[in-house]
Scaffold this active site. Structure first.
Site, PDB file in Angstrom:
ATOM      1  N   SER A 206       0.848  -1.387   0.012  1.00  0.00           N
ATOM      2  CA  SER A 206       0.167   0.026  -0.234  1.00  0.00           C
ATOM      3  C   SER A 206       0.880   1.088  -0.067  1.00  0.00           C
ATOM      4  CB  SER A 206      -0.595  -0.281   1.340  1.00  0.00           C
ATOM      5  OG  SER A 206       0.014   0.213   2.598  1.00  0.00           O
ATOM      6  N   HIS A 234      -5.168  -3.909  -2.482  1.00  0.00           N
ATOM      7  CA  HIS A 234      -5.132  -3.897  -4.035  1.00  0.00           C
ATOM      8  C   HIS A 234      -4.764  -4.221  -4.589  1.00  0.00           C
ATOM      9  CE1 HIS A 234      -4.559   0.295  -1.238  1.00  0.00           C
ATOM     10  NE2 HIS A 234      -4.228  -0.599  -0.024  1.00  0.00           N
ATOM     11  N   LYS A 265     -11.865  -0.363  -0.825  1.00  0.00           N
ATOM     12  CA  LYS A 265     -11.334   0.370  -2.466  1.00  0.00           C
ATOM     13  C   LYS A 265     -11.910   0.382  -3.327  1.00  0.00           C
ATOM     14  CE  LYS A 265      -8.120   0.399   1.122  1.00  0.00           C
ATOM     15  NZ  LYS A 265      -6.864  -0.567   2.580  1.00  0.00           N
TER      16      LYS A 265
END
Ligand SMILES: *Cc1c(COP(=O)(O)O)cnc(C)c1O
Length: 417
Positions: A206, A234, A265
């Site tokens: 990240s 991610h 996200k």
């Protein structure tokens, strides 16, 4: 910048005057207050700037200014997607805004099961379980699966929620050098025979944007009989042809035992999940404390998350555009002379050096309506402060060019390039 020392970890005696006591907590609070004040004095305080409005695409209203957003983890630009908003509204009409309590009482909705089946399907897993945040997911999953006498091996740059889960588990906690499979193997060899062990890592890191070496990690886990857990915060909606994540990226579907991800996200909701074999999910459903003792996702968030997985598959152009934008952004910044470290993804660190330089670059960009944020010590080692800029599928080519021109001009003035 004379008189500005943002990285010291002590405070003046004068700073203690506003406090009644003089103990270690008082000193830590005084220190924080002084550091924050020094940042405010220089107009460097970027903590928690509220977004006032979403303006479609990659634009937001911040401090009354229309800015283009380069600090978003909404990689596919799904926040505000009409289909997802509509699904959330329908869920509110049908179920209201909350549940009846924890899942084991009357808090399980049909929506929750549908969401978990959707996730299992998306992740090519037998089953999945959801929790109310990604943070809680790592904490509860690791501490439920591992315990005293077991060993957990964790990449040095893993997310805080993984670290906290490892510590909470009571297992022996060992860190290996970042993405260094030789070091991981050495540490696996040091573990006594016959004990339960787990290797855990972010799939995309990240702070740095680089991708874990999954093929070697899987080989090592098989060789030494370790469970493998991957945090896909991610990589879902970022890696793999259809956005299914790290296994698809390396063409290694089915190689990860414990597939963890967030719904906050790429998926524009909130929550976290674990996907895996049925027995594993059953075990977590009956044993993980964040599931048993904490309420489930509210209906709107569950429905939004579920619709998002479908949108990702229905709109593959978003993945293509994300990667086109990522390449434009990384290549452009590199050509300008910036050090973007090891990134291969939409998380693009722009190395600045000192905290002051990262703050100055952030300030210059925000004044030109490019919303970026700095990452400074202690989140990253001193001297490697950076912007952590992200591109998404919502950006247009000319917008990215504008942002890079702003970063270039400011970077020159500050002396970064
Ligand atoms: C954001 C993040 C989490 C936590 O997820 P939340 O849903 O925000 O609680 C966990 N792991 C990684 C790698 C993350 O980036």
């Amino acid at each position: 910048m004379p008189g500005l020392n943002l990285t010291r970890y002590s405070c003046d005696e004068g700073a203690l005057m506003d406090f009644q006591n003089d103990d270690s907590l008082t000193r830590r609070m005084a220190m924080l207050k002084q550091r924050a004040q020094a940042m405010r004095d220089h107009d460097f305080y970027f903590y928690n700037q509220p977004v006032e409005e979403l303006r479609g695409g990659a634009r937001v209203l911040v401090n009354g200014r229309d800015m283009s957003m380069y600090a978003s983890y909404s990689y596919l630009g799904l926040i505000g997607h009409p289909r997802i908003n509509e699904a959330a509204k329908r869920a509110v009409d049908k179920f209201g805004t909350g549940t009846h309590g924890v899942r084991t009482l009357a808090g399980s909705l049909t929506l929750h099961r549908e969401l978990e089946e959707t996730i299992a399907d998306f992740k090519h897993a037998e089953d999945a379980i959801t929790y109310t945040s990604g943070y809680a997911t790592n904490l509860t999953a690791i501490s439920t699966l591992m315990g005293r006498g077991d060993y957990v091996l964790s990449d040095k740059l893993n997310h805080a929620s993984i670290v906290d889960g490892c510590m909470m588990s009571g297992a022996e906690f060992r860190r290996f050098r970042h993405n260094d499979m030789d070091d991981l193997e050495k540490r696996l060899q040091q573990i006594p025979d016959g004990v339960t062990k787990m290797v855990v890592a972010d799939s995309v890191f990240s702070m740095d944007g680089d991708i874990i070496d999954l093929p070697r990690m899987v080989a090592l886990c098989r060789k030494y009989g370790a469970y493998l857990m991957m945090d896909e915060a991610h990589s879902v909606g970022v890696l793999g042809k259809t956005g299914r994540g790290i296994e698809e990226h390396f063409d290694m579907i089915g190689s990860i035992d414990i597939k963890m991800g967030t719904l906050s996200k790429t998926i524009p909701s909130v929550g976290g999940y674990i996907a895996g074999k049925k027995e594993l999910i059953d075990y977590l459903r009956h044993g993980s404390r964040a599931y048993i003792f904490s309420a489930a996702l509210p209906p709107a968030q569950a429905a939004a998350a579920m619709e998002s997985f479908k949108v990702i598959l229905d709109e593959p152009w978003r993945m293509e555009k994300l990667w086109k934008n990522t390449r434009q952004f990384i290549d452009g910044l590199k050509d300008m002379g910036f050090d973007t470290m090891l990134t291969e993804t939409a998380i693009v660190p722009v190395l600045c050096g000192t905290d002051e330089r990262a703050f100055a670059l952030t300030q210059a960009c925000q004044r030109q309506d490019v919303f970026v944020l700095p990452v400074v010590s202690p989140a990253v080692p001193e001297g490697s402060a950076r912007l952590r800029a992200t591109v998404t599928a919502a950006h247009e080519t000319d917008e990215i060019q504008y942002a890079m021109d702003v970063i270039k001009k400011a970077g020159k003035e500050i002396g970064i390039i």
